[in-house]
Structures are given as structure tokens and as C-alpha cells.
Design a protein around this motif. Structure first.
Motif, PDB file in Angstrom:
ATOM      1  N   GLN A   1      -5.729  10.469   0.535  1.00  0.00           N
ATOM      2  CA  GLN A   1      -6.224  11.488   1.526  1.00  0.00           C
ATOM      3  C   GLN A   1      -6.711  12.808   0.676  1.00  0.00           C
ATOM      4  OE1 GLN A   1      -7.328   9.729   4.014  1.00  0.00           O
ATOM      5  NE2 GLN A   1      -5.592   8.095   4.172  1.00  0.00           N
TER       6      GLN A   1
ATOM      7  N   LEU B   1      -4.364   4.532   9.969  1.00  0.00           N
ATOM      8  CA  LEU B   1      -4.735   3.879   8.794  1.00  0.00           C
ATOM      9  C   LEU B   1      -3.488   2.947   8.219  1.00  0.00           C
ATOM     10  CD1 LEU B   1      -6.671   2.470   6.794  1.00  0.00           C
ATOM     11  CD2 LEU B   1      -6.413   4.386   5.177  1.00  0.00           C
TER      12      LEU B   1
ATOM     13  N   ILE C   1     -16.978   3.690   4.170  1.00  0.00           N
ATOM     14  CA  ILE C   1     -16.200   3.068   5.174  1.00  0.00           C
ATOM     15  C   ILE C   1     -16.212   4.184   6.342  1.00  0.00           C
ATOM     16  CG2 ILE C   1     -13.945   2.178   5.913  1.00  0.00           C
ATOM     17  CD1 ILE C   1     -13.491   1.430   2.851  1.00  0.00           C
TER      18      ILE C   1
ATOM     19  N   ILE D   1      -7.282   4.725  -4.691  1.00  0.00           N
ATOM     20  CA  ILE D   1      -8.719   5.078  -3.604  1.00  0.00           C
ATOM     21  C   ILE D   1      -8.435   6.156  -3.075  1.00  0.00           C
ATOM     22  CG2 ILE D   1      -9.800   4.328  -1.456  1.00  0.00           C
ATOM     23  CD1 ILE D   1      -8.480   1.423  -2.095  1.00  0.00           C
TER      24      ILE D   1
ATOM     25  N   TYR E   1       0.883  -1.260   0.005  1.00  0.00           N
ATOM     26  CA  TYR E   1       0.018   0.121  -0.045  1.00  0.00           C
ATOM     27  C   TYR E   1       0.971   1.160  -0.035  1.00  0.00           C
ATOM     28  CZ  TYR E   1      -3.668  -3.194   1.476  1.00  0.00           C
ATOM     29  OH  TYR E   1      -4.570  -4.388   1.572  1.00  0.00           O
TER      30      TYR E   1
ATOM     31  N   ILE F   1      -3.554   4.892  -1.719  1.00  0.00           N
ATOM     32  CA  ILE F   1      -4.852   5.373  -0.814  1.00  0.00           C
ATOM     33  C   ILE F   1      -4.427   6.968  -0.854  1.00  0.00           C
ATOM     34  CG2 ILE F   1      -6.046   5.226   1.153  1.00  0.00           C
ATOM     35  CD1 ILE F   1      -5.305   2.204   1.407  1.00  0.00           C
TER      36      ILE F   1
ATOM     37  N   ARG G   1     -11.440  -3.227   5.805  1.00  0.00           N
ATOM     38  CA  ARG G   1     -12.317  -2.736   4.613  1.00  0.00           C
ATOM     39  C   ARG G   1     -11.754  -2.050   3.601  1.00  0.00           C
ATOM     40  NH1 ARG G   1     -18.208  -0.555   6.879  1.00  0.00           N
ATOM     41  NH2 ARG G   1     -18.229  -0.407   4.660  1.00  0.00           N
ATOM     42  N   TYR G   2     -10.797  -1.484   3.918  1.00  0.00           N
ATOM     43  CA  TYR G   2      -9.792  -0.535   2.931  1.00  0.00           C
ATOM     44  C   TYR G   2      -8.963  -1.792   2.238  1.00  0.00           C
ATOM     45  CZ  TYR G   2     -10.543   4.366   4.057  1.00  0.00           C
ATOM     46  OH  TYR G   2     -11.203   5.401   4.378  1.00  0.00           O
TER      47      TYR G   2
ATOM     48  N   VAL H   1     -14.164   6.973  -1.493  1.00  0.00           N
ATOM     49  CA  VAL H   1     -14.497   6.756   0.246  1.00  0.00           C
ATOM     50  C   VAL H   1     -15.205   7.886   0.867  1.00  0.00           C
ATOM     51  CG1 VAL H   1     -14.140   5.889   2.299  1.00  0.00           C
ATOM     52  CG2 VAL H   1     -13.118   4.541   0.269  1.00  0.00           C
TER      53      VAL H   1
ATOM     54  N   ALA I   1      -9.366  -0.793   8.543  1.00  0.00           N
ATOM     55  CA  ALA I   1      -8.299  -1.251   7.606  1.00  0.00           C
ATOM     56  C   ALA I   1      -8.737  -2.130   6.854  1.00  0.00           C
ATOM     57  CB  ALA I   1      -7.219  -1.167   8.471  1.00  0.00           C
TER      58      ALA I   1
ATOM     59  N   VAL J   1      -9.950   9.090  -0.349  1.00  0.00           N
ATOM     60  CA  VAL J   1     -10.519   9.229   0.805  1.00  0.00           C
ATOM     61  C   VAL J   1     -11.211  10.623   1.022  1.00  0.00           C
ATOM     62  CG1 VAL J   1     -10.811   8.419   3.199  1.00  0.00           C
ATOM     63  CG2 VAL J   1      -9.311   7.369   1.880  1.00  0.00           C
TER      64      VAL J   1
END
Length: 383
Positions: free
Chosen positions: A83, A25, A162, A109, A5, A81, A356-357, A138, A354, A111
Motif C-alpha cells: 500500500q 483486502l 481495481i 503490486i 500473499y 502487495i 481481481r488482486y 494499481v 480481492a 496500490v
């Protein structure tokens, strides 16, 4: 096979809500079960640029086209991921995040920490482009999801819910205190509404046993950069003018999780008198509810969503009299305090969040592999 990740965000030693969220996270995704990963840290030009543990690249706001190298760093992982919050990335409304997303060769992804109900045209266009470019977006609350789907042109199939994780402060020790204790915590600055809480404390001086109000947390680094400690100094002056300085405990330091957990559990009520009409996600509110502490909050969106089922009391914005009335009810009526404190379905803890991510990332990686396989087939071939 372990998933690697890459996470893009502000990150400690930066102290802000986004950095705290990302660190929690990342600790679960990159530090458990043999998984691996790394942080691409976004920094302001006046911050410490030294890379801390887990940071593989630093994107400084002062670097020209810094998004290019940040994207290259994220492409070394299996999934990115990101943010998202307006203003943490360079460019108007933080717009440099968009070319970064377009440069990624791995699934992404995004967020969403803020979904504005009344965005500017530039903010709306940027968020719609971010959602179109990302593999998934998300949202953490029903309010944020509803605003996104009804106020922006986005693909609903890309939107995943989430919730915000909690640290599990309900398990912290409960220290003994004499008197009543009200708490607010988090990074301090205009918009937190602490001045209204101080005015409410002035209306509660007849409470027996006496009320003690703790204001815990450092001033937000961006507030310090622009205005220094003017807001905090103003709170000290106001407390003195109201004659409540003796009842207020200013704690301008950063609390680690253990210390914060003990502080939260010592509270009889948590006050969140925020001025914002837009705040769809609040980590402080999530932690207070998860710890089982009664909450009195203004009607910002996340509070309306989380407290309307009886987990707390809602009051109008900028109304110290209403705030004082609600706090008095919690502190003087045992039945109300017990009702607001009784166990409910807790906010999920970080390991569950986490997971679910991780499940979402696995779906995106699998879909990307299928797409790549289709593109690699010679024209006219059959599956």
C-alpha cells in the motif's frame, strides 16, 4: 497451489484509511479458500508495536534501515502487495519504500492511494521510481489513472485499474429516527471540512422535522500526535458559537462494521465537505454510494468522478451556503432524494475486489516463473 500473499501497510490496531483498506483486502486474500499470507505492519514510533493476528513482522518508523528486514519478511511469500501513501514509510516523502521494493525477490503490486496532480519534484521522482520497480501498480479511480499516465513517466502496461471495495452496508438494518439525519464519518482532522458542515447546519435550523447532524469517528492518530484534540475542540466551540450544539451528535469512537452500517443506513444524507483538491480515492464516499445514501460533497476528484452521473450533489469548497442549499434540496424535495437513492451499479464488494488482486498476482507470478526459466537455460540451448 495456494498463493501466499505478503501485504505491506499500516494495519489494525492502527486506525487510518490505509489500515482499514489493507485489513479488508487481507481478510479476503489470506483468510478465504485455504489461502495463506501475512502482514508486514508499518507503525509510527509512538504506536502499539504488539503484533496482532496475521502480522508476521513490524516495521517501526524508528528502526534504522527497517526496510531491509521488512523486505526479507515479504520475500517469504509468493507475491508482495504494497500500500503506497506519502508519509507512512520513513524517509523524505516516505522514500524508504523504494529500497524495500528493490530488495524484493518476489513479484510486487503497489496500490496507489494518492496520485498528486501537483507533486513536488521529489514526490514525482519517487512515484516514478516506485512504478518502475514494481511489477504492477494499481489505481482505484479513473482520475488517479489519468493523472498517473499523463503526469508521470510510467509504463502504461504496468497500470491496473481495481476499484475500492465496499463492505455492503446497503444490507444493514434501517433504524427508525425522528427528524432528518445528516452524517459524516471517518478519521477527523483539519481538511475534513466539518466546520463548513456546522456552518451549513446553522443555516438549516428552519427545516421541519429538525435536522440532526452526526459526526462519527476518532481523530486521526497523526493529528493527535501533532496537535492533540485541538481540531475537535474547535468544532465543539464553533457549534456552540453558531447555536447548533443541540443539533450535533459527536461520536468520537471507532465503530465496528455492523455499528457503522446501521449508522450509515440511518442517514438521509451524507455530507463530505472535504477541503482537499487532490483526493482521488475516498473509502467513505465509496461506502456511502454503495449504501444508496444521497451524498452532498465538495468537488474533490473522487467525488466529481463518482457523483457526476447523478449519485449525489456537488458544491464548491469552503462554501457553507452552497452546502446548506444542496442539503436542503435532498431533505425537502422527495423527488431529488429518491433520484439520488435509486439503485445503480453498486461498488464492488471486497470479495470481488480481492479476486481481481488475486488474478493480477497470478499473472505476475506466472510471468516471473517464465523469466526465471529463461535465465536458467544454458547459453545456446533451444526451447
Amino acid at each position: 497451489m495456494a498463493v501466499r500473499y505478503g501485504l505491506l501497510s499500516t494495519h489494525p490496531p492502527t486506525r487510518c484509511g490505509l489500515a482499514t483498506f489493507n485489513a479488508a483486502l487481507a481478510a479476503q486474500l489470506t483468510g478465504a479458500g485455504g489461502w495463506s499470507g501475512g502482514i508486514v505492519r508499518v507503525t509510527a514510533t509512538d504506536e502499539d508495536q504488539h503484533p496482532g493476528p496475521g502480522v508476521v513482522h513490524t516495521w517501526s518508523a524508528g528502526s534504522i534501515a527497517g526496510w531491509l528486514k521488512a523486505a526479507e519478511a515479504l520475500n517469504a511469500f509468493d507475491v508482495a502487495i504494497v500500500q503506497h501513501e506519502y508519509g507512512i514509510y520513513p524517509g523524505p516523502d516516505g522514500g524508504d519504500v523504494l529500497p524495500l521494493l528493490r530488495r524484493l525477490t518476489v513479484p510486487s503490486i503497489v496500490v496507489l492511494h494518492t496520485v498528486l496532480g501537483a507533486p513536488t519534484s521529489g514526490q514525482r521522482a519517487l512515484l516514478e521510481a516506485v512504478a518502475a520497480t514494481a511489477g504492477a501498480v494499481v489505481t482505484m479511480t479513473d482520475t488517479a489513472r489519468s493523472r498517473l499516465l499523463h503526469g508521470y513517466a510510467v509504463d502504461p502496461a504496468k497500470v491496473e485499474d481495481i476499484p475500492h471495495g465496499s463492505a455492503g452496508h446497503a444490507d444493514a438494518a434501517v433504524p427508525r429516527r425522528s427528524g432528518s439525519h445528516m452524517l459524516t464519518w471517518g478519521l477527523l482532522g483539519p481538511g475534513k471540512g466539518v466546520e463548513w458542515a456546522l456552518r451549513a447546519v446553522a443555516l438549516l435550523q428552519d427545516i421541519d422535522p429538525p435536522l440532526r447532524f452526526t459526526i462519527a469517528g476518532q481523530t486521526h492518530p497523526k493529528v493527535i500526535a501533532r496537535h492533540g484534540e485541538a481540531y475537535r475542540a474547535g468544532l465543539h466551540r464553533l457549534g456552540a458559537q453558531l447555536g447548533v450544539a443541540h443539533a450535533v451528535d459527536y461520536q468520537p469512537q471507532y465503530h465496528d462494521e455492523e455499528t457503522l452500517g446501521t449508522l450509515i443506513r440511518s442517514a438521509d444524507v451524507v455530507a463530505l465537505p472535504y477541503d482537499s483538491l487532490e483526493q482521488v480515492t475516498s473509502g467513505v464516499l465509496t461506502e456511502a454510494v454503495a449504501a444508496g445514501i444521497p451524498v452532498v460533497a465538495t468537488t474533490f476528484p473522487h467525488a466529481v468522478e463518482l457523483l457526476s452521473d447523478g449519485r449525489g450533489l456537488l458544491v464548491p469548497h469552503r462554501n457553507p451556503a452552497a452546502l446548506a442549499t444542496a442539503i436542503r434540496r435532498v431533505l425537502t424535495d422527495p423527488a431529488i432524494a429518491a433520484r439520488l437513492s435509486r439503485p445503480r451499479t453498486p461498488a464492488p464488494r471486497w470479495p470481488a475486489v480481492a479476486a481481481r488482486y488475486a488474478a493480477l498476482a497470478a499473472r505476475l507470478i506466472a510471468a516471473s516463473a517464465i523469466d526465471a526459466g529463461r535465465e536458467a537455460r544454458p547459453a545456446g540451448s533451444r526451447s
